[in-house]
Structure formats: C-alpha cells, structure tokens
Design a protein around this motif. Structure first.
Motif, PDB file in Angstrom:
ATOM      1  N   LEU A 198       0.832  -1.197   0.000  1.00  0.00           N
ATOM      2  CA  LEU A 198       0.000   0.000   0.000  1.00  0.00           C
ATOM      3  C   LEU A 198       0.872   1.254   0.000  1.00  0.00           C
ATOM      4  O   LEU A 198       0.523   2.267  -0.620  1.00  0.00           O
ATOM      5  CB  LEU A 198      -0.942  -0.004   1.205  1.00  0.00           C
ATOM      6  CG  LEU A 198      -2.098  -1.008   1.132  1.00  0.00           C
ATOM      7  CD1 LEU A 198      -2.851  -1.047   2.453  1.00  0.00           C
ATOM      8  CD2 LEU A 198      -3.052  -0.670  -0.004  1.00  0.00           C
ATOM      9  N   ILE A 204       0.207   5.320  -0.331  1.00  0.00           N
ATOM     10  CA  ILE A 204      -0.363   5.633   0.977  1.00  0.00           C
ATOM     11  C   ILE A 204       0.779   5.641   1.988  1.00  0.00           C
ATOM     12  O   ILE A 204       1.362   4.593   2.288  1.00  0.00           O
ATOM     13  CB  ILE A 204      -1.439   4.612   1.376  1.00  0.00           C
ATOM     14  CG1 ILE A 204      -2.554   4.577   0.315  1.00  0.00           C
ATOM     15  CG2 ILE A 204      -2.012   4.943   2.750  1.00  0.00           C
ATOM     16  CD1 ILE A 204      -3.580   3.477   0.539  1.00  0.00           C
ATOM     17  N   PRO A 207      -0.437   3.389   5.797  1.00  0.00           N
ATOM     18  CA  PRO A 207      -1.659   2.604   5.581  1.00  0.00           C
ATOM     19  C   PRO A 207      -2.347   2.255   6.900  1.00  0.00           C
ATOM     20  O   PRO A 207      -1.697   1.900   7.876  1.00  0.00           O
ATOM     21  CB  PRO A 207      -1.142   1.345   4.875  1.00  0.00           C
ATOM     22  CG  PRO A 207       0.171   1.738   4.291  1.00  0.00           C
ATOM     23  CD  PRO A 207       0.754   2.726   5.243  1.00  0.00           C
ATOM     24  N   ASP A 265      -7.829   1.983   5.337  1.00  0.00           N
ATOM     25  CA  ASP A 265      -7.489   1.811   3.918  1.00  0.00           C
ATOM     26  C   ASP A 265      -7.757   0.399   3.427  1.00  0.00           C
ATOM     27  O   ASP A 265      -8.023   0.190   2.238  1.00  0.00           O
ATOM     28  CB  ASP A 265      -6.018   2.175   3.685  1.00  0.00           C
ATOM     29  CG  ASP A 265      -5.740   3.633   4.025  1.00  0.00           C
ATOM     30  OD1 ASP A 265      -6.375   4.511   3.411  1.00  0.00           O
ATOM     31  OD2 ASP A 265      -4.912   3.889   4.918  1.00  0.00           O
TER      32      ASP A 265
END
Length: 339
Positions: A198, A204, A207, A265
């Motif tokens: 991620l 991100i 995450p 997420d």
C-alpha cells in the motif's frame, strides 16, 4: 522511466477473457485505459471479433512496437501455442496456451518490457486435467516470481475497489478449518505485506489496517470464542510494534458501512467470506483482484471464466477495465509518477 505498457494474458480462451480484451480496447479512450498488449493467438481473437461483429483492427507485434500502435490497433503478442478454443467449451487442450501466456507475461514484467501484469480468468479444473501442479493462478505466479531467488514470495490476495479494499487472511479452506489455520504469525505476515505494498504501489504513506474479529462481536470478551483475544489481538500489537497503523479486532458486522470504511485503507477478514461478501456487495461489477507481495504488479478481474456466457457478446468488461486502470495507477505510484 518504466514503460507504460501493460501485459494482458488471454486467460482461458474458451472463456470471456478474449472478448473482454476486445471490449476494453474498444473503450480505451472512454475508460482512460493505458496501452496494453494481449498475449494470445491473433487468429483466434480475429475469429472471435468477426463472430461478435466487432470491427477491431489487430496487429501482431513485438514488445517494442506494442505501445506505439495501441491507439490504432489492438497489439497482440503471439503465443507459440495456437488456439482452437470454442467459446464456452472448456478443453484441457487449451492449457498449454494458458500457461504460456502467464509465463510470458511474467517474463515481460520481470525484464522491464511491461510495467505490470493483468491476467484474464483461468479455469483451474481445465488446467488440472492437463496436469497442472499448482493450487491456482496466484501460486503459479509466486513460483514464477521465485525462480532464481532465494525464496518464493508469499502472495496476499486483496480485492480492491474505490469504495472498499479487503484482504482475507485465510482463503480457500473449509470454514471449520479456519480456527486451526489462523495464527498470530499469519496475520502479522499478511498485514506486513499489505502495508508495504500500500505504501509502495498505492502511494499511501501510513496505511491504516482494520482487522475483523474471527467470532461474532469479536468474541464478546471471550464469551463467544477465545481466538480474538488469544490470536488476533496479539497480531495487532505486533503490527503496531512494526510501525504499522493496525486496529481492532472489530465486529465484522459493523466494519463495512460507509462511516466505518472512512477510517481505514484496507480491512483484513479472518476468512474468505467475511472479507469478500462485503466487497462483492458494494463493488460486484468493478472489483479488482490484486496480488500483493510479488516483485511485480499483478491485477485481475474479480470474476471467473463465465463459460456459460462466453462468445455471446454480453460479458461486461467493467472489472477488466478497472484492473487495467489500477495496474497503470500502481505502476505510476511505484515510479513516483502521477497516475
């Protein structure tokens, strides 16, 4: 700079994969799809397009030509195994071409000819009948990725959509086997792989992982099962110790409504249906299967071969188009470029 080109495998040529590829190319501008090359048999694809009444130009090319011709023709990387597949008729004779397409797609991303791999659906039963030795598509990809390396990577399946992303910690095993297979170590490894990808491929920075409890009400303080306190909660603490923003365990029945989804997420379900029922309810047509933990990007439509409707021109390309768009987005994020 990495190429933008995506490698798209044919999947089972008797399934809907080939016609979805045709539909995706036809809608390339409307759906903002990055250039892709189709790994398959141009003769089979041409015959299918003619039967479906789709005047789509096809061009047999090498990897170096594919991206430049994408605007005017669907580029096809031809396989050594020709296809005589009939739509809707699964046949082990197609297995060699299915496997070759996967192998050559992996080679393309590993050698930098393609930025990411997108795979059309396969039928495991057809491959098993031809002697295929791997449990499934993902395990075969992991084995190919591990060749020449010290260890085979452990793949993690994530189903992604704009509204929700989920990961099942245990996957295709009977429900009664889940408590025995679910360990703190497995949850930690799954969460660690998810957080890393991620960050790297979704951009991100930190995450947020939300973990479901195994039992109703996350065990109700032990009254409805001990696993949440004994197995899941320690995994969350270990993930936090690794610097990963993990929380839970949460009752699964309150984790997937809109306000709850805004707080994480990705949600980690402890078993297959706990994770997949919510996303298939929310994003049935355009969910994407993403394999995390591989040294290359791989996405796939979140559906099967659909032999029952293959060749009828009614299969919806939404999930494949989403898989192609997400693969391009992940490749851009990995390179630090705008998607």
């Amino acid at each position: 700079m990495k190429p933008r080109l995506l490698a798209l495998t044919q999947g089972d040529p008797a399934g809907i994969g080939p016609e979805l590829a045709l539909a995706a190319w036809r809608q390339r501008e409307k759906r903002a799809i990055a250039p892709f090359a189709y790994l398959g048999d141009i003769g089979h694809l041409s015959g299918l397009a003619e039967r479906l009444g789709l005047p789509i130009p096809l061009r047999s090319v090498g990897w170096g030509e594919a991206e430049s011709c994408f605007a005017t023709a669907l580029p096809v990387i031809e396989l050594g195994n020709r296809s005589s597949a009939r739509a809707g008729v699964p046949d082990p004779a197609n297995a060699a071409g299915v496997i070759e397409a996967i192998e050559r797609g992996v080679e393309a991303v590993q050698t930098g000819r393609a930025a990411a791999l997108v795979t059309n659906p396969i039928a495991k039963g057809v491959l098993y009948a031809a002697g295929f030795q791997h449990p499934g598509h993902t395990e075969f990809l992991a084995e190919l990725a591990g060749r020449g390396r010290k260890a085979t990577p452990r793949p993690v399946m994530m189903i992604w959509s704009e509204e929700l992303s989920v990961i099942p910690v245990t996957i295709h095993i009977p429900l009664e086997a889940v408590p025995g297979q679910l360990t703190t170590e497995l949850i930690v490894e799954t969460g660690r792989i998810a957080a890393a990808d991620l960050q790297r491929r979704f951009g991100i920075a930190s995450p947020r992982l939300a973990l479901c409890g195994l039992n109703p009400h996350a065990g109700e303080g032990g009254a409805l099962g001990k696993e949440d306190a004994a197995v899941v909660a320690p995994a969350i603490e270990r993930l936090r110790a690794l610097g990963i923003e993990a929380s839970g365990p949460y009752p699964a029945d309150t984790l997937f409504h809109a306000r709850a989804r805004a707080g994480y997420d990705v949600a980690l379900g402890m078993y297959h249906d706990q994770a997949l029922i919510p996303i298939k309810t929310i994003a049935f047509d355009d969910g994407v299967n993403v394999t995390l933990g591989l040294p290359f990007i791989r996405t796939s439509p979140d559906h099967g071969t659909a032999f029952d409707i293959a060749g009828k021109g009614i299969a919806r390309p939404d999930s494949l188009c989403a898989a192609l768009r997400l693969a391009a987005r992940m490749a851009a994020a990995e390179c630090g470029e705008p998607a």
